[in-house]
Design a protein around this motif. Structure first.
Motif, mmCIF file in Angstrom:
data_model
loop_
_atom_site.group_PDB
_atom_site.id
_atom_site.type_symbol
_atom_site.label_atom_id
_atom_site.label_comp_id
_atom_site.label_asym_id
_atom_site.label_seq_id
_atom_site.Cartn_x
_atom_site.Cartn_y
_atom_site.Cartn_z
ATOM 1 N N ALA A 101 -11.256 16.892 30.815
ATOM 2 C CA ALA A 101 -10.588 15.865 31.622
ATOM 3 C C ALA A 101 -11.604 14.990 32.340
ATOM 4 O O ALA A 101 -11.409 13.769 32.472
ATOM 5 C CB ALA A 101 -9.647 16.535 32.630
ATOM 6 N N GLN A 102 -12.694 15.589 32.802
ATOM 7 C CA GLN A 102 -13.731 14.794 33.473
ATOM 8 C C GLN A 102 -14.387 13.814 32.501
ATOM 9 O O GLN A 102 -14.647 12.656 32.858
ATOM 10 C CB GLN A 102 -14.790 15.732 34.053
ATOM 11 C CG GLN A 102 -14.319 16.551 35.231
ATOM 12 C CD GLN A 102 -15.441 17.374 35.826
ATOM 13 O OE1 GLN A 102 -16.302 16.860 36.536
ATOM 14 N NE2 GLN A 102 -15.463 18.665 35.518
ATOM 15 N N ILE A 103 -14.658 14.283 31.301
ATOM 16 C CA ILE A 103 -15.320 13.410 30.320
ATOM 17 C C ILE A 103 -14.416 12.243 29.934
ATOM 18 O O ILE A 103 -14.856 11.084 29.892
ATOM 19 C CB ILE A 103 -15.734 14.217 29.081
ATOM 20 C CG1 ILE A 103 -16.854 15.195 29.450
ATOM 21 C CG2 ILE A 103 -16.185 13.283 27.948
ATOM 22 C CD1 ILE A 103 -17.219 16.160 28.347
ATOM 23 N N TRP A 104 -13.134 12.522 29.666
ATOM 24 C CA TRP A 104 -12.236 11.434 29.289
ATOM 25 C C TRP A 104 -12.026 10.470 30.439
ATOM 26 O O TRP A 104 -11.937 9.253 30.234
ATOM 27 C CB TRP A 104 -10.895 12.005 28.802
ATOM 28 C CG TRP A 104 -10.998 12.660 27.466
ATOM 29 C CD1 TRP A 104 -10.669 13.943 27.157
ATOM 30 C CD2 TRP A 104 -11.482 12.068 26.253
ATOM 31 N NE1 TRP A 104 -10.927 14.199 25.836
ATOM 32 C CE2 TRP A 104 -11.424 13.067 25.253
ATOM 33 C CE3 TRP A 104 -11.967 10.815 25.912
ATOM 34 C CZ2 TRP A 104 -11.818 12.833 23.937
ATOM 35 C CZ3 TRP A 104 -12.371 10.581 24.599
ATOM 36 C CH2 TRP A 104 -12.295 11.579 23.630
ATOM 37 N N ARG A 129 -2.732 19.482 36.396
ATOM 38 C CA ARG A 129 -1.358 19.869 36.725
ATOM 39 C C ARG A 129 -0.425 19.617 35.541
ATOM 40 O O ARG A 129 0.496 20.407 35.283
ATOM 41 C CB ARG A 129 -0.890 19.104 37.965
ATOM 42 C CG ARG A 129 -1.617 19.509 39.248
ATOM 43 C CD ARG A 129 -0.972 18.923 40.486
ATOM 44 N NE ARG A 129 -1.762 19.247 41.661
ATOM 45 C CZ ARG A 129 -2.634 18.421 42.235
ATOM 46 N NH1 ARG A 129 -2.824 17.203 41.725
ATOM 47 N NH2 ARG A 129 -3.316 18.790 43.298
ATOM 48 N N THR A 130 -0.662 18.536 34.818
ATOM 49 C CA THR A 130 0.123 18.262 33.613
ATOM 50 C C THR A 130 -0.099 19.354 32.570
ATOM 51 O O THR A 130 0.840 19.817 31.910
ATOM 52 C CB THR A 130 -0.257 16.893 33.025
ATOM 53 O OG1 THR A 130 0.012 15.871 33.987
ATOM 54 C CG2 THR A 130 0.525 16.604 31.748
ATOM 55 N N LEU A 161 1.966 24.317 29.753
ATOM 56 C CA LEU A 161 1.863 25.730 29.406
ATOM 57 C C LEU A 161 2.855 26.594 30.172
ATOM 58 O O LEU A 161 2.902 27.801 29.982
ATOM 59 C CB LEU A 161 0.442 26.237 29.712
ATOM 60 C CG LEU A 161 -0.562 26.195 28.550
ATOM 61 C CD1 LEU A 161 -0.828 24.759 28.124
ATOM 62 C CD2 LEU A 161 -1.841 26.898 28.915
ATOM 63 N N ALA A 162 3.657 25.934 31.008
ATOM 64 C CA ALA A 162 4.639 26.641 31.835
ATOM 65 C C ALA A 162 3.983 27.694 32.707
ATOM 66 O O ALA A 162 4.511 28.802 32.905
ATOM 67 C CB ALA A 162 5.735 27.280 30.960
ATOM 68 N N VAL A 163 2.817 27.361 33.243
ATOM 69 C CA VAL A 163 2.121 28.251 34.181
ATOM 70 C C VAL A 163 2.473 27.798 35.587
ATOM 71 O O VAL A 163 2.038 26.744 36.039
ATOM 72 C CB VAL A 163 0.595 28.201 33.974
ATOM 73 C CG1 VAL A 163 -0.101 29.083 35.011
ATOM 74 C CG2 VAL A 163 0.231 28.647 32.568
ATOM 75 N N ASP A 164 3.335 28.568 36.254
ATOM 76 C CA ASP A 164 3.736 28.162 37.607
ATOM 77 C C ASP A 164 3.423 29.213 38.658
ATOM 78 O O ASP A 164 3.569 28.983 39.840
ATOM 79 C CB ASP A 164 5.222 27.800 37.648
ATOM 80 C CG ASP A 164 6.100 28.938 37.163
ATOM 81 O OD1 ASP A 164 5.571 30.034 36.857
ATOM 82 O OD2 ASP A 164 7.323 28.738 37.071
ATOM 83 N N LYS A 165 3.013 30.411 38.225
ATOM 84 C CA LYS A 165 2.609 31.436 39.188
ATOM 85 C C LYS A 165 1.764 32.483 38.482
ATOM 86 O O LYS A 165 1.887 32.686 37.261
ATOM 87 C CB LYS A 165 3.838 32.085 39.825
ATOM 88 C CG LYS A 165 4.758 32.791 38.835
ATOM 89 C CD LYS A 165 5.955 33.372 39.544
ATOM 90 C CE LYS A 165 6.915 34.056 38.563
ATOM 91 N NZ LYS A 165 8.083 34.647 39.236
#
Length: 207
Positions: free
Chosen positions: A175-178, A196-197, A202-206
């Protein structure tokens, strides 16, 4: 006469002994100055003259301390890894053990006071790290610590922690490179939004 004791500012010395001059500028301060030059102008511009202008010591004094330009740059890059290790450990202690905490941890590592335009110079420093086996090993160790810190904020299962920690670390770097190509918005905020997107996908919320 030689061997006699004299007193200067309440300290005693033997006549004839060499009085070491105190170092008014520490090695750490010099290395921080070298990193300042490297971040602003790239590693190729880390010279005794350029660092001298930042730290206020003569180039000759810097030669006495570090020997060669290459040794000065190498020591400065090791100092950078020390600072990154410290910052990562500090944020690992500070940020909540949640997916949002994982995002906050990595985005907090964006250098304070370093403008977004300096990011490309940081890539030049990364190239120097990759050329040096010792510095490359520092990167491997830091990655392992970062993956562990991220993983325990993303899952409770140890196997899942390893997987998600590794994937998020890679997503963060990508993400930093793009962002560096696009330069849309401020770097820290843009990268945080991308992570966050990714977590939502990945449906990682907890953990």
């Amino acid at each position: 006469m030689l061997g006699a004791r004299v007193y200067i500012n309440e300290r005693s010395f033997t006549i004839g002994e060499t009085l070491a001059r105190p170092r008014t500028v520490t090695d750490q301060a010099i290395l921080d100055g070298a990193l300042e030059v490297a971040n602003r102008r790239g590693p190729a511009n880390v010279t005794f003259a350029s660092v001298s202008a930042v730290v206020g010591l003569s180039p000759a004094t810097l030669v006495q301390r570090f020997g060669t330009k290459e040794a000065l740059l190498r020591a400065a890059l090791e100092r950078a890894w020390d600072l990154l290790d410290e910052a990562t450990a500090r944020e690992d202690e500070r940020q909540p053990v949640t997916p949002d905490g994982a995002v906050a941890l990595v985005t907090a590592l964006w250098p304070e006071g370093q403008g977004d335009e300096a990011y490309a110079e940081g890539l030049l420093l990364l190239y120097e790290d990759m050329r040096d086996p010792v510095l490359r090993a520092r990167g491997v160790r830091w990655r392992a610590a970062l993956m562990q810190a991220l993983g325990r904020r993303l899952a409770s299962d140890p196997a899942r922690q390893d997987e998600l920690g590794r994937l998020m670390a890679s997503q963060w770097q990508g993400a930093q490179i793009w962002w560096a190509f696009e330069r849309e918005g401020r770097g820290r905020e843009a990268v945080a939004a991308e992570l966050r997107t990714w977590l939502k996908a990945l449906a990682v919320d907890k953990p």
